[in-house]
Structures are given as C-alpha cells and as structure tokens.
Write a protein that holds these residues in place. Sequence first.
Motif, PDB file in Angstrom:
ATOM      1  N   VAL A  86      20.574  32.437 -18.755  1.00 42.30           N
ATOM      2  CA  VAL A  86      21.804  31.547 -19.443  1.00 42.30           C
ATOM      3  C   VAL A  86      22.227  31.140 -18.177  1.00 42.30           C
ATOM      4  CG1 VAL A  86      23.645  31.704 -20.876  1.00 42.30           C
ATOM      5  CG2 VAL A  86      21.751  33.204 -21.580  1.00 42.30           C
ATOM      6  N   PRO A  87      21.871  29.981 -17.578  1.00 44.57           N
ATOM      7  CA  PRO A  87      22.494  29.589 -16.401  1.00 44.57           C
ATOM      8  C   PRO A  87      23.876  28.919 -16.956  1.00 44.57           C
ATOM      9  CG  PRO A  87      20.323  28.515 -16.769  1.00 44.57           C
ATOM     10  CD  PRO A  87      20.640  29.192 -17.793  1.00 44.57           C
ATOM     11  N   PRO A  88      25.004  29.146 -16.215  1.00 47.50           N
ATOM     12  CA  PRO A  88      26.388  28.631 -16.310  1.00 47.50           C
ATOM     13  C   PRO A  88      26.410  27.206 -15.987  1.00 47.50           C
ATOM     14  CG  PRO A  88      26.295  29.631 -14.247  1.00 47.50           C
ATOM     15  CD  PRO A  88      25.070  29.918 -14.736  1.00 47.50           C
ATOM     16  N   GLU A  89      27.446  26.417 -16.708  1.00 52.60           N
ATOM     17  CA  GLU A  89      27.434  24.934 -16.370  1.00 52.60           C
ATOM     18  C   GLU A  89      27.773  24.766 -15.046  1.00 52.60           C
ATOM     19  OE1 GLU A  89      29.494  22.173 -18.894  1.00 52.60           O
ATOM     20  OE2 GLU A  89      28.903  23.474 -20.689  1.00 52.60           O
ATOM     21  N   THR A  90      28.722  25.618 -14.234  1.00 49.84           N
ATOM     22  CA  THR A  90      28.964  25.465 -12.922  1.00 49.84           C
ATOM     23  C   THR A  90      27.847  25.719 -12.109  1.00 49.84           C
ATOM     24  OG1 THR A  90      31.272  25.298 -13.569  1.00 49.84           O
ATOM     25  CG2 THR A  90      30.393  25.771 -11.231  1.00 49.84           C
ATOM     26  N   ARG A  91      27.134  25.022 -11.412  1.00 45.71           N
ATOM     27  CA  ARG A  91      25.984  25.772 -10.570  1.00 45.71           C
ATOM     28  C   ARG A  91      26.115  25.184  -9.178  1.00 45.71           C
ATOM     29  NH1 ARG A  91      21.299  24.415 -14.931  1.00 45.71           N
ATOM     30  NH2 ARG A  91      22.318  25.133 -16.632  1.00 45.71           N
ATOM     31  N   HIS A  92      25.872  26.149  -8.185  1.00 50.90           N
ATOM     32  CA  HIS A  92      25.763  25.846  -6.807  1.00 50.90           C
ATOM     33  C   HIS A  92      24.460  25.619  -6.128  1.00 50.90           C
ATOM     34  CE1 HIS A  92      30.025  27.017  -6.530  1.00 50.90           C
ATOM     35  NE2 HIS A  92      29.775  27.904  -7.355  1.00 50.90           N
ATOM     36  N   PHE A  93      23.490  25.841  -7.003  1.00 52.22           N
ATOM     37  CA  PHE A  93      22.202  25.446  -6.680  1.00 52.22           C
ATOM     38  C   PHE A  93      21.220  25.358  -7.683  1.00 52.22           C
ATOM     39  CE2 PHE A  93      18.124  26.972  -4.519  1.00 52.22           C
ATOM     40  CZ  PHE A  93      18.494  26.557  -3.281  1.00 52.22           C
ATOM     41  N   PRO A  94      20.313  24.631  -7.761  1.00 49.85           N
ATOM     42  CA  PRO A  94      19.260  24.175  -8.737  1.00 49.85           C
ATOM     43  C   PRO A  94      18.801  25.448  -9.505  1.00 49.85           C
ATOM     44  CG  PRO A  94      18.744  22.856  -7.042  1.00 49.85           C
ATOM     45  CD  PRO A  94      19.536  23.970  -6.604  1.00 49.85           C
ATOM     46  N   ILE A  95      18.904  25.584 -10.927  1.00 51.49           N
ATOM     47  CA  ILE A  95      18.773  27.090 -11.540  1.00 51.49           C
ATOM     48  C   ILE A  95      17.720  26.564 -12.729  1.00 51.49           C
ATOM     49  CG2 ILE A  95      19.528  29.007 -12.883  1.00 51.49           C
ATOM     50  CD1 ILE A  95      22.357  28.431 -11.385  1.00 51.49           C
ATOM     51  N   THR A  96      16.696  27.335 -12.762  1.00 52.37           N
ATOM     52  CA  THR A  96      15.741  27.004 -14.081  1.00 52.37           C
ATOM     53  C   THR A  96      16.174  28.217 -14.893  1.00 52.37           C
ATOM     54  OG1 THR A  96      14.203  26.321 -12.553  1.00 52.37           O
ATOM     55  CG2 THR A  96      13.423  27.186 -14.636  1.00 52.37           C
ATOM     56  N   ASN A  97      15.879  27.858 -16.169  1.00 50.57           N
ATOM     57  CA  ASN A  97      16.211  28.756 -17.453  1.00 50.57           C
ATOM     58  C   ASN A  97      15.004  29.613 -17.594  1.00 50.57           C
ATOM     59  OD1 ASN A  97      16.933  30.051 -19.632  1.00 50.57           O
ATOM     60  ND2 ASN A  97      17.435  28.143 -20.812  1.00 50.57           N
ATOM     61  N   ASN A 139      25.395  31.597 -10.932  1.00 53.80           N
ATOM     62  CA  ASN A 139      25.698  30.080 -10.680  1.00 53.80           C
ATOM     63  C   ASN A 139      24.905  29.689  -9.437  1.00 53.80           C
ATOM     64  OD1 ASN A 139      27.172  31.271  -8.492  1.00 53.80           O
ATOM     65  ND2 ASN A 139      29.178  30.878  -9.739  1.00 53.80           N
ATOM     66  N   GLY A 140      24.401  30.825  -8.772  1.00 50.99           N
ATOM     67  CA  GLY A 140      23.544  30.394  -7.564  1.00 50.99           C
ATOM     68  C   GLY A 140      24.273  30.343  -6.195  1.00 50.99           C
ATOM     69  N   PHE A 141      25.518  30.984  -6.201  1.00 46.41           N
ATOM     70  CA  PHE A 141      26.122  30.770  -4.941  1.00 46.41           C
ATOM     71  C   PHE A 141      25.927  31.541  -3.783  1.00 46.41           C
ATOM     72  CE2 PHE A 141      29.886  31.894  -2.245  1.00 46.41           C
ATOM     73  CZ  PHE A 141      30.373  30.624  -2.139  1.00 46.41           C
ATOM     74  N   LEU A 142      25.259  32.545  -3.845  1.00 49.81           N
ATOM     75  CA  LEU A 142      24.895  33.255  -2.730  1.00 49.81           C
ATOM     76  C   LEU A 142      23.277  32.531  -2.421  1.00 49.81           C
ATOM     77  CD1 LEU A 142      24.954  35.625  -0.664  1.00 49.81           C
ATOM     78  CD2 LEU A 142      23.707  36.875  -2.260  1.00 49.81           C
ATOM     79  N   GLU A 143      22.514  32.166  -3.178  1.00 49.17           N
ATOM     80  CA  GLU A 143      21.532  31.566  -2.745  1.00 49.17           C
ATOM     81  C   GLU A 143      21.623  30.189  -2.257  1.00 49.17           C
ATOM     82  OE1 GLU A 143      20.745  34.118  -6.453  1.00 49.17           O
ATOM     83  OE2 GLU A 143      22.552  32.640  -5.693  1.00 49.17           O
ATOM     84  N   MET A 144      22.749  29.251  -2.545  1.00 45.87           N
ATOM     85  CA  MET A 144      23.044  28.488  -1.598  1.00 45.87           C
ATOM     86  C   MET A 144      23.277  28.835  -0.353  1.00 45.87           C
ATOM     87  SD  MET A 144      26.403  25.636  -2.054  1.00 45.87           S
ATOM     88  CE  MET A 144      27.450  27.295  -1.672  1.00 45.87           C
TER      89      MET A 144
END
Length: 87
Positions: A36-47, A15-20
């Motif tokens: 497979v990015p999850p629906e809840t994301r803390h940072f923009p994520i590319t598939n 979910n990109g939490f640490l990256e945020m």
Amino acid sequence: NRIDIRHIISVGAGNGFLEMILHNLTNIHIEVSDIVPPETRHFPITNYTSLEHIKKNETKEMCAMFVWPPEEEWVTESVRYLREKKK
C-alpha cells in the motif's frame, strides 16, 4: 570478502525515503515496493507484496532489503522463502 551489491529490491518500503538516499549516494539500482504505497513518495514504488517482488527478481543476483520491518507475518514469510531459495 567484499560483497559487490549492484541490485537491491526493497520490500515494504513505505515512502521510499531511505531508498532515495541510498540510490543518490551510491547509484545502486534499487527496485522499491510496498503493498500500500503512500501518496507522498520519495522514490518510484511498485504496488507488490513482498513475495511478489522477490519472486519477480529471484532469477537475478540481488539483495533483498527490509527497512524497519514490522513484526508481521509477511516479513517472516519473505525471509523464510529467501532462505529456502538460498538467497
């Protein structure tokens, strides 16, 4: 010797939490991907797969980041590829 990291690609980021948090604390440019990015994301994520993401950035000076990598083949394959390219 100090390493000046300006560009990080984070693969298999979930979910990109640490990256945020890292981006907010340092303002380092971070590109984040997960197959497979999850629906809840803390940072923009590319598939992307990890190798797709690494290969798209291999001409740039970058640091690859694996946060909590599982013991799966894609991790070993990605690290092997980076070592072969001397990254």
